[in-house]
Scaffold this motif. Structure first.
Motif, PDB file in Angstrom:
ATOM      1  N   LEU A   1       1.303  -1.336   0.133  1.00 14.46           N
ATOM      2  CA  LEU A   1       0.033   0.062   0.156  1.00 14.46           C
ATOM      3  C   LEU A   1       1.236   1.387  -0.043  1.00 14.46           C
ATOM      4  O   LEU A   1       0.821   2.509  -0.434  1.00 14.46           O
ATOM      5  CB  LEU A   1      -1.182  -0.109   1.404  1.00 14.46           C
ATOM      6  CG  LEU A   1      -2.148  -0.960   1.498  1.00 14.46           C
ATOM      7  CD1 LEU A   1      -2.767  -1.225   2.290  1.00 14.46           C
ATOM      8  CD2 LEU A   1      -3.259  -1.039  -0.050  1.00 14.46           C
ATOM      9  N   VAL A   2       1.724   1.429   1.137  1.00 14.86           N
ATOM     10  CA  VAL A   2       2.864   2.500   0.966  1.00 14.86           C
ATOM     11  C   VAL A   2       3.846   2.836  -0.310  1.00 14.86           C
ATOM     12  O   VAL A   2       3.125   4.323  -1.360  1.00 14.86           O
ATOM     13  CB  VAL A   2       4.328   2.301   1.725  1.00 14.86           C
ATOM     14  CG1 VAL A   2       4.962   3.670   1.861  1.00 14.86           C
ATOM     15  CG2 VAL A   2       2.920   2.302   2.985  1.00 14.86           C
ATOM     16  N   ILE A   3       4.301   1.343  -0.941  1.00 14.42           N
ATOM     17  CA  ILE A   3       4.055   1.792  -2.930  1.00 14.42           C
ATOM     18  C   ILE A   3       3.539   2.415  -3.453  1.00 14.42           C
ATOM     19  O   ILE A   3       4.043   3.090  -3.613  1.00 14.42           O
ATOM     20  CB  ILE A   3       4.766  -0.143  -3.276  1.00 14.42           C
ATOM     21  CG1 ILE A   3       6.676   0.115  -2.023  1.00 14.42           C
ATOM     22  CG2 ILE A   3       5.361   0.410  -4.640  1.00 14.42           C
ATOM     23  CD1 ILE A   3       6.517  -1.185  -2.212  1.00 14.42           C
ATOM     24  N   ALA A   4       2.308   1.980  -3.176  1.00 16.27           N
ATOM     25  CA  ALA A   4       1.434   2.090  -3.931  1.00 16.27           C
ATOM     26  C   ALA A   4       1.355   3.796  -3.801  1.00 16.27           C
ATOM     27  O   ALA A   4       0.932   5.042  -5.349  1.00 16.27           O
ATOM     28  CB  ALA A   4       0.263   1.449  -4.664  1.00 16.27           C
ATOM     29  N   TRP A   5       0.883   4.164  -2.641  1.00 12.07           N
ATOM     30  CA  TRP A   5       0.759   5.771  -2.159  1.00 12.07           C
ATOM     31  C   TRP A   5       1.991   6.303  -3.505  1.00 12.07           C
ATOM     32  O   TRP A   5       1.841   7.323  -3.713  1.00 12.07           O
ATOM     33  CB  TRP A   5       1.267   5.451  -1.413  1.00 12.07           C
ATOM     34  CG  TRP A   5       0.877   6.959  -0.303  1.00 12.07           C
ATOM     35  CD1 TRP A   5       0.456   8.054  -0.814  1.00 12.07           C
ATOM     36  CD2 TRP A   5       0.228   6.724   1.123  1.00 12.07           C
ATOM     37  NE1 TRP A   5       0.297   8.933  -0.326  1.00 12.07           N
ATOM     38  CE2 TRP A   5       0.329   8.298   1.608  1.00 12.07           C
ATOM     39  CE3 TRP A   5       0.301   6.330   2.330  1.00 12.07           C
ATOM     40  CZ2 TRP A   5       0.440   9.202   2.740  1.00 12.07           C
ATOM     41  CZ3 TRP A   5       0.330   7.318   3.464  1.00 12.07           C
ATOM     42  CH2 TRP A   5       0.344   8.235   3.701  1.00 12.07           C
ATOM     43  N   GLN A   6       2.862   6.202  -3.517  1.00 12.05           N
ATOM     44  CA  GLN A   6       4.218   6.641  -3.038  1.00 12.05           C
ATOM     45  C   GLN A   6       4.244   6.818  -5.143  1.00 12.05           C
ATOM     46  O   GLN A   6       4.563   7.620  -5.178  1.00 12.05           O
ATOM     47  CB  GLN A   6       5.069   6.279  -3.163  1.00 12.05           C
ATOM     48  CG  GLN A   6       6.576   6.790  -3.035  1.00 12.05           C
ATOM     49  CD  GLN A   6       6.633   7.851  -2.516  1.00 12.05           C
ATOM     50  OE1 GLN A   6       6.377   8.797  -1.604  1.00 12.05           O
ATOM     51  NE2 GLN A   6       6.648   9.799  -3.828  1.00 12.05           N
TER      52      GLN A   6
END
Length: 247
Positions: free
Chosen positions: A14-19
Motif C-alpha cells: 500500500l505504501v509503495i502504491a501510495w508513493q
C-alpha cells in the motif's frame, strides 16, 4: 512467521502504491501528502500522537466494554421475558436508526466535551450488533432440545442459563467481532463534534490548518487501533466457545 509477515507485506504494498500515485499524479501536498511527509510527523511529534491516541483508546475500550455488557444484558432480558422484548426491541431499533452524526451533538450537549460523551457514543454503536447477534443466537435454540429439557424438572431460568446461553455463545462471539471495528468510529465521531484531545480532535485541528500529513498520521494511528481491537477480540472469543472451531 508467515502470519506475522502477511500484514507487513500488505502495508508495504500500500505504501509503495501510495508513493507511486504521488510520484505520477503529483497532487498538491495538502490533498495527498507523500508517505515520507506522514512518516516525518511521527518522528517530529511522537508524544503528541501517542498522548491523543491513548485518549481515543481509553474511549474505545470503555465504550466497547459498556456496549458489550449492555448488549448481553438486553439480549438475556429479551430471551427471559419475551413480553419485555416486544416493548424494548422496537425502541432499540429506533435508536439504531438514528445516524451517529445526529446523535453526537446531542450527546456532547448532554454529557459535555470530555470523556463521557465519547464513551456513550461508542457504547451506543457497540450495543446493537452485540445485542442483535446474541438475541438471535438465544432465539435459535433447537426446538427439539427445548422440548427435551421441558420433560425434566428444569425451570425456565435454568433452561436459559444452562442450555440456551451456552448454545448462543458462538453468536455472541460473532457479534463482538462485528462490533470491535466499529468502536473507534464512535469515539472519533464524538471527538469530531467536540473535544479537547483525541485522534478525532487532531484530525479536525489539522484539517482546519491544512496540515494533511498530520491528518494522515492520525488516521494511521486510528487504523492501527482498529486492527488491534479486532485482533484482541479474535484472540478472546475462542475462549467463549472452546468446544467450537467456528469462532
Amino acid at each position: 512467521m508467515r502470519v506475522a509477515l502477511t500484514p507487513l507485506r500488505i502495508a508495504a504494498t500500500l505504501v509503495i502504491a501510495w508513493q507511486a500515485l504521488v510520484s505520477i499524479a503529483r497532487p498538491p501536498a495538502y490533498i495527498l501528502p507523500p508517505p515520507l511527509d506522514v512518516a516525518a510527523v511521527f518522528l517530529r511529534q511522537p508524544s503528541f500522537l501517542l498522548t491523543n491516541g491513548l485518549v481515543t483508546l481509553t474511549e474505545i475500550l470503555a465504550g466497547f466494554g459498556l456496549g458489550a455488557a449492555l448488549g448481553i444484558a438486553t439480549a438475556l432480558a429479551i430471551a427471559a421475558l419475551p413480553r419485555l422484548g416486544r416493548l424494548v426491541w422496537p425502541l432499540v431499533l429506533v435508536l439504531q436508526a438514528f445516524p451517529v452524526f445526529v446523535l453526537a451533538p446531542v450527546l456532547v450537549l448532554w454529557f459535555g466535551f470530555g470523556l463521557a460523551s465519547k464513551v456513550v457514543m461508542t457504547t451506543i454503536i457497540i450495543f446493537f450488533p452485540v445485542a442483535s447477534a446474541f438475541a438471535d443466537g438465544l432465539r435459535r435454540t433447537d426446538p427439539d432440545l427445548l422440548d427435551a429439557t421441558a420433560l425434566t424438572t428444569a425451570t425456565h431460568w435454568q433452561t436459559l442459563i444452562h442450555v440456551r446461553l451456552p448454545l448462543a455463545l458462538p453468536a455472541l462471539a460473532s457479534g463482538l467481532k462485528v462490533a470491535a471495528p466499529l468502536a473507534p468510529l464512535g469515539a472519533v465521531v464524538g471527538e469530531w463534534v467536540g473535544a479537547s484531545a483525541g485522534l478525532g480532535f487532531v484530525m479536525v485541528q489539522a484539517n482546519a490548518r491544512m496540515q494533511t500529513e498530520t491528518m494522515f498520521a492520525a488516521m494511521l494511528v486510528l487504523a492501527a487501533l482498529t486492527l488491534a481491537m479486532r485482533a484482541a477480540v479474535d484472540g478472546i472469543t475462542p475462549y467463549l466457545t472452546p468446544w467450537s472451531n467456528d469462532t
